[in-house]
Design a protein around this motif. Sequence first.
Motif, PDB file in Angstrom:
ATOM      1  N   LEU A 175       0.875  -1.161   0.000  1.00 39.75           N
ATOM      2  CA  LEU A 175       0.000   0.000   0.000  1.00 39.75           C
ATOM      3  C   LEU A 175       0.909   1.206   0.000  1.00 39.75           C
ATOM      4  N   ASN A 176       0.330   2.338   0.352  1.00 39.00           N
ATOM      5  CA  ASN A 176       1.085   3.578   0.312  1.00 39.00           C
ATOM      6  C   ASN A 176       0.902   4.192   1.694  1.00 39.00           C
ATOM      7  N   ALA A 177       1.935   4.855   2.167  1.00 44.12           N
ATOM      8  CA  ALA A 177       1.905   5.318   3.549  1.00 44.12           C
ATOM      9  C   ALA A 177       0.678   6.184   3.846  1.00 44.12           C
ATOM     10  N   ASP A 178       0.297   7.028   2.908  1.00 40.84           N
ATOM     11  CA  ASP A 178      -0.880   7.874   3.117  1.00 40.84           C
ATOM     12  C   ASP A 178      -2.125   7.010   3.307  1.00 40.84           C
ATOM     13  N   THR A 179      -2.250   6.013   2.459  1.00 40.93           N
ATOM     14  CA  THR A 179      -3.409   5.137   2.550  1.00 40.93           C
ATOM     15  C   THR A 179      -3.427   4.400   3.886  1.00 40.93           C
ATOM     16  N   VAL A 180      -2.270   3.922   4.307  1.00 41.92           N
ATOM     17  CA  VAL A 180      -2.203   3.215   5.582  1.00 41.92           C
ATOM     18  C   VAL A 180      -2.654   4.137   6.704  1.00 41.92           C
ATOM     19  N   SER A 181      -2.185   5.361   6.644  1.00 41.45           N
ATOM     20  CA  SER A 181      -2.561   6.316   7.672  1.00 41.45           C
ATOM     21  C   SER A 181      -4.072   6.505   7.700  1.00 41.45           C
ATOM     22  N   ARG A 182      -4.661   6.634   6.534  1.00 38.26           N
ATOM     23  CA  ARG A 182      -6.115   6.789   6.472  1.00 38.26           C
ATOM     24  C   ARG A 182      -6.820   5.588   7.072  1.00 38.26           C
ATOM     25  N   ILE A 183      -6.355   4.402   6.709  1.00 35.73           N
ATOM     26  CA  ILE A 183      -6.996   3.186   7.213  1.00 35.73           C
ATOM     27  C   ILE A 183      -6.901   3.122   8.736  1.00 35.73           C
ATOM     28  N   LEU A 184      -5.712   3.440   9.256  1.00 35.37           N
ATOM     29  CA  LEU A 184      -5.547   3.381  10.706  1.00 35.37           C
ATOM     30  C   LEU A 184      -6.432   4.431  11.392  1.00 35.37           C
ATOM     31  N   SER A 185      -6.540   5.596  10.769  1.00 33.45           N
ATOM     32  CA  SER A 185      -7.409   6.621  11.349  1.00 33.45           C
ATOM     33  C   SER A 185      -8.840   6.088  11.450  1.00 33.45           C
ATOM     34  N   ARG A 186      -9.280   5.460  10.377  1.00 32.07           N
ATOM     35  CA  ARG A 186     -10.633   4.889  10.390  1.00 32.07           C
ATOM     36  C   ARG A 186     -10.785   3.877  11.517  1.00 32.07           C
ATOM     37  N   MET A 187      -9.793   2.993  11.619  1.00 34.29           N
ATOM     38  CA  MET A 187      -9.871   1.941  12.633  1.00 34.29           C
ATOM     39  C   MET A 187      -9.881   2.539  14.037  1.00 34.29           C
ATOM     40  N   ARG A 188      -9.079   3.577  14.200  1.00 38.27           N
ATOM     41  CA  ARG A 188      -9.059   4.249  15.493  1.00 38.27           C
ATOM     42  C   ARG A 188     -10.443   4.843  15.739  1.00 38.27           C
ATOM     43  N   GLY A 189     -10.979   5.479  14.706  1.00 39.96           N
ATOM     44  CA  GLY A 189     -12.288   6.111  14.839  1.00 39.96           C
ATOM     45  C   GLY A 189     -13.383   5.124  15.206  1.00 39.96           C
ATOM     46  N   SER A 190     -13.321   3.948  14.618  1.00 46.90           N
ATOM     47  CA  SER A 190     -14.378   2.964  14.872  1.00 46.90           C
ATOM     48  C   SER A 190     -14.126   2.209  16.172  1.00 46.90           C
ATOM     49  N   GLY A 191     -13.029   2.546  16.844  1.00 47.00           N
ATOM     50  CA  GLY A 191     -12.773   1.904  18.139  1.00 47.00           C
ATOM     51  C   GLY A 191     -12.159   0.523  18.050  1.00 47.00           C
ATOM     52  N   LEU A 192     -11.797   0.087  16.826  1.00 44.77           N
ATOM     53  CA  LEU A 192     -11.196  -1.245  16.706  1.00 44.77           C
ATOM     54  C   LEU A 192      -9.852  -1.292  17.425  1.00 44.77           C
ATOM     55  N   ILE A 193      -9.079  -0.239  17.276  1.00 44.97           N
ATOM     56  CA  ILE A 193      -7.784  -0.185  17.953  1.00 44.97           C
ATOM     57  C   ILE A 193      -7.623   1.142  18.687  1.00 44.97           C
ATOM     58  N   THR A 194      -6.798   1.126  19.705  1.00 49.85           N
ATOM     59  CA  THR A 194      -6.460   2.364  20.400  1.00 49.85           C
ATOM     60  C   THR A 194      -4.970   2.356  20.682  1.00 49.85           C
ATOM     61  N   PRO A 195      -4.354   3.534  20.576  1.00 48.86           N
ATOM     62  CA  PRO A 195      -2.926   3.639  20.847  1.00 48.86           C
ATOM     63  C   PRO A 195      -2.698   3.231  22.295  1.00 48.86           C
ATOM     64  N   ALA A 196      -1.593   2.531  22.531  1.00 49.50           N
ATOM     65  CA  ALA A 196      -1.309   2.094  23.898  1.00 49.50           C
ATOM     66  C   ALA A 196       0.154   2.344  24.201  1.00 49.50           C
ATOM     67  N   GLY A 197       0.556   3.586  23.989  1.00 43.62           N
ATOM     68  CA  GLY A 197       1.947   3.918  24.290  1.00 43.62           C
ATOM     69  C   GLY A 197       2.838   3.770  23.089  1.00 43.62           C
ATOM     70  N   ARG A 198       4.090   4.103  23.301  1.00 44.62           N
ATOM     71  CA  ARG A 198       5.105   4.094  22.268  1.00 44.62           C
ATOM     72  C   ARG A 198       5.162   2.758  21.537  1.00 44.62           C
ATOM     73  N   ASN A 199       4.840   2.813  20.251  1.00 40.49           N
ATOM     74  CA  ASN A 199       4.920   1.600  19.429  1.00 40.49           C
ATOM     75  C   ASN A 199       4.079   0.440  19.944  1.00 40.49           C
ATOM     76  N   ARG A 200       2.975   0.782  20.574  1.00 43.67           N
ATOM     77  CA  ARG A 200       2.079  -0.281  21.010  1.00 43.67           C
ATOM     78  C   ARG A 200       0.645   0.089  20.675  1.00 43.67           C
ATOM     79  N   LEU A 201      -0.154  -0.927  20.437  1.00 42.48           N
ATOM     80  CA  LEU A 201      -1.568  -0.702  20.172  1.00 42.48           C
ATOM     81  C   LEU A 201      -2.345  -1.636  21.079  1.00 42.48           C
ATOM     82  N   SER A 202      -3.624  -1.349  21.229  1.00 41.08           N
ATOM     83  CA  SER A 202      -4.443  -2.322  21.933  1.00 41.08           C
ATOM     84  C   SER A 202      -5.769  -2.444  21.221  1.00 41.08           C
TER      85      SER A 202
END
Lengths: 233, 233
Positions: A175-202
């Motif tokens: 993929l392309n970095a911009d696209t990945v960023s968009r996808i992650l933003s969506r996932m964050r928005g939908s609550g699928l993932i949340t940042p959990a500190g430096r280089n970690r997700l939950s």
Amino acid sequence: MTLPPEPILEQLESESVRIPTRKPQRIALAPPATDSIFMIQSGVYLLRVKWSEDRHQIPSLLYPGDCLRSAVVPPFEKAEIAAGTDSGEVWRMRWPVITRMMAADPRLAREVTDRLAAQSARFALQNVIIAGLNGDERVAAVMLELALRTGRQTPRGLEFEMPLSRTDIAEHLALNADTVSRILSRMRGSGLITPAGRNRLSCASIEALVGECPIAGLIRSLHEPAPAMPLAV
Amino acid sequence: MTLPPEPILEQLESESVRIPTRKPQRIALAPPATDSIFMIQSGVYLLRVKWSEDRHQIPSLLYPGDCLRSAVVPPFEKAEIAAGTDSGEVWRMRWPVITRMMAADPRLAREVTDRLAAQSARFALQNVIIAGLNGDERVAAVMLELALRTGRQTPRGLEFEMPLSRTDIAEHLALNADTVSRILSRMRGSGLITPAGRNRLSCASIEALVGECPIAGLIRSLHEPAPAMPLAV
DNA sequence: CGTAGATTTGAGTTCTGTCAAATTTTGTGG
DNA sequence: CCACAAAATTTGACAGAACTCAAATCTACG
């Protein structure tokens, strides 16, 4: 799949160059021009190849116990193992030497051969991920992989490492970095993932990720820790 | 890479089930549930996997001398080797048996191991093709591969097998059959390739294809017949 | 010579890539 | 601990490549 049993590990260690690494460190795969085999001891690594001036790819992530023979990587312009986690250790062995050890010890031969086969299977799986899934599903696929490999249950959900930058994810998933960023933003928005500190997700749970990825079953079969049971008796 | 030297071939044959095939015939990879290894003797084959109701993929083409261990294919819903050429022959061996032969004979061990490594490299290459090239370049990549493997110089140009249907090509390259058809029409229009009979194509020369594919070098290195020189002395 | 399946082609849609600007994060030196 | 520069990430607007659907041909074969 984790590290091989003690006695085998000791044999391998005797012929290994131990390479401790820190975060952005990289180990060239080819330079010695000798056929080598690398075994990850700890940490997460990125197999990164370069095939033209500005085109890189990350065909596979590597975890403890994984073995990579340099000869299985086509003769790219450059190929290296990059440290993904802050610290980790890789062992480098010369293939001809390992070959001899394998001839002498069938147990060891089996361990090494099976680990190389597992790596091959991972390449095949990566083909399916890139060829058959859309952006969202691909991202879910890596996250599922990382969750299975490095995830820990915490009060706030399942926490796992994210040793890849946006660019790394992009290079891994075609993929392309911009696209990945968009996808992650969506996932964050939908609550699928949340940042959990430096280089970690939950995320809520493995199941949450599984639901987002059509080939979750295959990923589990290659990355899920085996139900505790001693290997090769 | 062609067939192994005679003495090794004989050893392998002694433990093989020989399977002659005709065109649309398929050999299941998994059913026997035993870890097996397949070696192509003649013809071109398609490794085809199915990972959901209507999603298939062809992660690799197989040529004489190629070895495929069933364990290197992830546990797909279905995985099979499909005959691409009108006739051909595959040998199936049980992995545990081969393992024992390898322990006893280092020469044989080396042959088998290296062939398995080559297969692994091909999976990695396929990743790059799918992840890094656009439609036209991908199609050029398969054609270059087939030309290197099966091409023959004729008065009318370099002729080679095209054992893949449009759908097969699409499944191999992560494209769609309609798109493949369009790409081939364009190539035909530009004179890059010309039909040369049933399941055959011809092109001016290897160089013509090389010019269309940014990773031609890598493809050559994995598929070009080695300059005549005896393997392992 | 007719039919089923494969291939070709057009029209319209969608997903992802590209480019650029804004914003956040990271690393470093006071 | 704070300020700053560099690097990474985010986001919008737009462009393009490839996909989908459907109709028209073409081919292989009985």
